[in-house]
Design a protein around this motif. Structure first.
Motif, PDB file in Angstrom:
ATOM      1  N   GLY A   1     -78.034  61.398 -41.195  1.00  0.00           N
ATOM      2  CA  GLY A   1     -77.129  60.263 -41.090  1.00  0.00           C
ATOM      3  C   GLY A   1     -77.567  59.106 -41.962  1.00  0.00           C
ATOM      4  N   ASP A   2     -76.990  57.929 -41.682  1.00  0.00           N
ATOM      5  CA  ASP A   2     -77.318  56.735 -42.453  1.00  0.00           C
ATOM      6  C   ASP A   2     -78.743  56.298 -42.166  1.00  0.00           C
ATOM      7  N   GLY A   3     -79.355  55.723 -43.162  1.00  0.00           N
ATOM      8  CA  GLY A   3     -80.726  55.274 -43.010  1.00  0.00           C
ATOM      9  C   GLY A   3     -80.848  54.046 -42.129  1.00  0.00           C
ATOM     10  N   ALA A   4     -79.909  53.133 -42.215  1.00  0.00           N
ATOM     11  CA  ALA A   4     -79.988  51.899 -41.437  1.00  0.00           C
ATOM     12  C   ALA A   4     -78.693  51.718 -40.648  1.00  0.00           C
ATOM     13  N   PRO A   5     -78.815  51.315 -39.385  1.00  0.00           N
ATOM     14  CA  PRO A   5     -77.593  51.067 -38.610  1.00  0.00           C
ATOM     15  C   PRO A   5     -76.901  49.798 -39.094  1.00  0.00           C
ATOM     16  N   ARG A   6     -75.614  49.719 -38.843  1.00  0.00           N
ATOM     17  CA  ARG A   6     -74.858  48.536 -39.257  1.00  0.00           C
ATOM     18  C   ARG A   6     -75.025  47.440 -38.217  1.00  0.00           C
ATOM     19  N   PHE A   7     -75.277  46.233 -38.682  1.00  0.00           N
ATOM     20  CA  PHE A   7     -75.404  45.091 -37.800  1.00  0.00           C
ATOM     21  C   PHE A   7     -74.166  44.226 -37.922  1.00  0.00           C
ATOM     22  N   SER A   8     -73.861  43.536 -36.851  1.00  0.00           N
ATOM     23  CA  SER A   8     -72.731  42.614 -36.854  1.00  0.00           C
ATOM     24  C   SER A   8     -73.039  41.424 -37.759  1.00  0.00           C
ATOM     25  N   VAL A   9     -72.007  40.838 -38.314  1.00  0.00           N
ATOM     26  CA  VAL A   9     -72.173  39.657 -39.161  1.00  0.00           C
ATOM     27  C   VAL A   9     -72.714  38.498 -38.322  1.00  0.00           C
ATOM     28  N   LYS A  10     -72.404  38.491 -37.030  1.00  0.00           N
ATOM     29  CA  LYS A  10     -72.916  37.450 -36.132  1.00  0.00           C
ATOM     30  C   LYS A  10     -74.440  37.413 -36.154  1.00  0.00           C
ATOM     31  N   PHE A  11     -75.058  38.580 -36.215  1.00  0.00           N
ATOM     32  CA  PHE A  11     -76.518  38.638 -36.245  1.00  0.00           C
ATOM     33  C   PHE A  11     -77.051  37.881 -37.459  1.00  0.00           C
ATOM     34  N   TYR A  12     -76.472  38.099 -38.611  1.00  0.00           N
ATOM     35  CA  TYR A  12     -76.927  37.428 -39.822  1.00  0.00           C
ATOM     36  C   TYR A  12     -76.634  35.935 -39.769  1.00  0.00           C
ATOM     37  N   LEU A  13     -75.523  35.562 -39.169  1.00  0.00           N
ATOM     38  CA  LEU A  13     -75.176  34.147 -39.052  1.00  0.00           C
ATOM     39  C   LEU A  13     -76.174  33.425 -38.157  1.00  0.00           C
ATOM     40  N   VAL A  14     -76.512  34.022 -37.026  1.00  0.00           N
ATOM     41  CA  VAL A  14     -77.495  33.415 -36.133  1.00  0.00           C
ATOM     42  C   VAL A  14     -78.860  33.355 -36.810  1.00  0.00           C
ATOM     43  N   ALA A  15     -79.203  34.388 -37.550  1.00  0.00           N
ATOM     44  CA  ALA A  15     -80.487  34.390 -38.263  1.00  0.00           C
ATOM     45  C   ALA A  15     -80.536  33.276 -39.300  1.00  0.00           C
ATOM     46  N   MET A  16     -79.458  33.068 -40.028  1.00  0.00           N
ATOM     47  CA  MET A  16     -79.422  31.994 -41.023  1.00  0.00           C
ATOM     48  C   MET A  16     -79.488  30.620 -40.354  1.00  0.00           C
ATOM     49  N   LEU A  17     -78.776  30.460 -39.250  1.00  0.00           N
ATOM     50  CA  LEU A  17     -78.847  29.190 -38.529  1.00  0.00           C
ATOM     51  C   LEU A  17     -80.258  28.935 -38.022  1.00  0.00           C
ATOM     52  N   PHE A  18     -80.922  29.970 -37.530  1.00  0.00           N
ATOM     53  CA  PHE A  18     -82.303  29.805 -37.077  1.00  0.00           C
ATOM     54  C   PHE A  18     -83.200  29.359 -38.226  1.00  0.00           C
ATOM     55  N   VAL A  19     -83.054  29.994 -39.371  1.00  0.00           N
ATOM     56  CA  VAL A  19     -83.890  29.632 -40.517  1.00  0.00           C
ATOM     57  C   VAL A  19     -83.628  28.189 -40.932  1.00  0.00           C
ATOM     58  N   ILE A  20     -82.367  27.797 -40.970  1.00  0.00           N
ATOM     59  CA  ILE A  20     -82.030  26.424 -41.383  1.00  0.00           C
ATOM     60  C   ILE A  20     -82.629  25.409 -40.419  1.00  0.00           C
ATOM     61  N   PHE A  21     -82.418  25.599 -39.100  1.00  0.00           N
ATOM     62  CA  PHE A  21     -82.938  24.640 -38.149  1.00  0.00           C
ATOM     63  C   PHE A  21     -84.459  24.706 -38.054  1.00  0.00           C
ATOM     64  N   ASP A  22     -85.042  25.850 -38.291  1.00  0.00           N
ATOM     65  CA  ASP A  22     -86.492  25.973 -38.298  1.00  0.00           C
ATOM     66  C   ASP A  22     -87.093  25.190 -39.460  1.00  0.00           C
ATOM     67  N   ILE A  23     -86.471  25.269 -40.620  1.00  0.00           N
ATOM     68  CA  ILE A  23     -86.949  24.507 -41.778  1.00  0.00           C
ATOM     69  C   ILE A  23     -86.846  23.014 -41.509  1.00  0.00           C
ATOM     70  N   GLU A  24     -85.794  22.595 -40.828  1.00  0.00           N
ATOM     71  CA  GLU A  24     -85.640  21.179 -40.515  1.00  0.00           C
ATOM     72  C   GLU A  24     -86.760  20.702 -39.592  1.00  0.00           C
ATOM     73  N   VAL A  25     -87.168  21.522 -38.650  1.00  0.00           N
ATOM     74  CA  VAL A  25     -88.283  21.151 -37.779  1.00  0.00           C
ATOM     75  C   VAL A  25     -89.567  21.049 -38.589  1.00  0.00           C
ATOM     76  N   VAL A  26     -89.722  21.910 -39.572  1.00  0.00           N
ATOM     77  CA  VAL A  26     -90.902  21.839 -40.438  1.00  0.00           C
ATOM     78  C   VAL A  26     -90.915  20.519 -41.208  1.00  0.00           C
ATOM     79  N   PHE A  27     -89.745  20.006 -41.578  1.00  0.00           N
ATOM     80  CA  PHE A  27     -89.680  18.700 -42.241  1.00  0.00           C
ATOM     81  C   PHE A  27     -89.998  17.564 -41.278  1.00  0.00           C
TER      82      PHE A  27
END
Length: 135
Positions: A62-88
């Protein structure tokens, strides 16, 4: 009498001689190691079992990697953005007493504006439903 900062071509090449020798030894060692492994190593017979991918005991079907929802990537990007802001914010918080000493309110106002922009971005993400897990 030559000055200490003058250029001496013979002296400079003698300073780099150990570096060149070390480079030649390293290249020679790599070449000899590769040659000996080809000459002395066992030749492996190829078959389908050895050529197949090994995934920790699981059959690679079968496929090598399962498909993830776009929501997962959106939440991950929001986490990275807000995490960087805390670092500032962290260095500002560490130096807060030194920054506002003497009644200087500009650092406090600038960080309040920064936190306000973050709050607006967070409210926008909430209103858009970026952090809801329903499909």
């Amino acid at each position: 009498m030559p000055r200490s900062g003058s250029y001496h071509p013979g002296r400079m090449s003698s300073q780099y001689l150990p570096v060149f020798i070390q480079i030649l030894v390293a290249i020679g060692f790599a070449a000899v190691s590769l040659t000996l492994s080809v000459v002395l190593g066992k030749s492996a017979r190829r078959n389908a079992t050895k050529d197949s991918a090994y995934e920790c005991g699981m059959l690679p079907i079968g496929d090598g990697a399962p498909r993830f929802s776009v929501k997962f990537y959106l939440v991950a990007m929001l986490f990275v953005i807000f995490d960087i802001e805390v670092v500032f914010m962290y260095p500002w918080a560490v130096q807060f007493r030194d920054l506002v000493s003497g009644g200087n309110a500009i650092p406090l106002i600038s960080m309040a504006a920064f936190a306000g922009v973050l709050a607006v971005a967070y409210v926008y993400a909430l209103k858009k439903g970026a952090l809801t897990w329903k499909n």
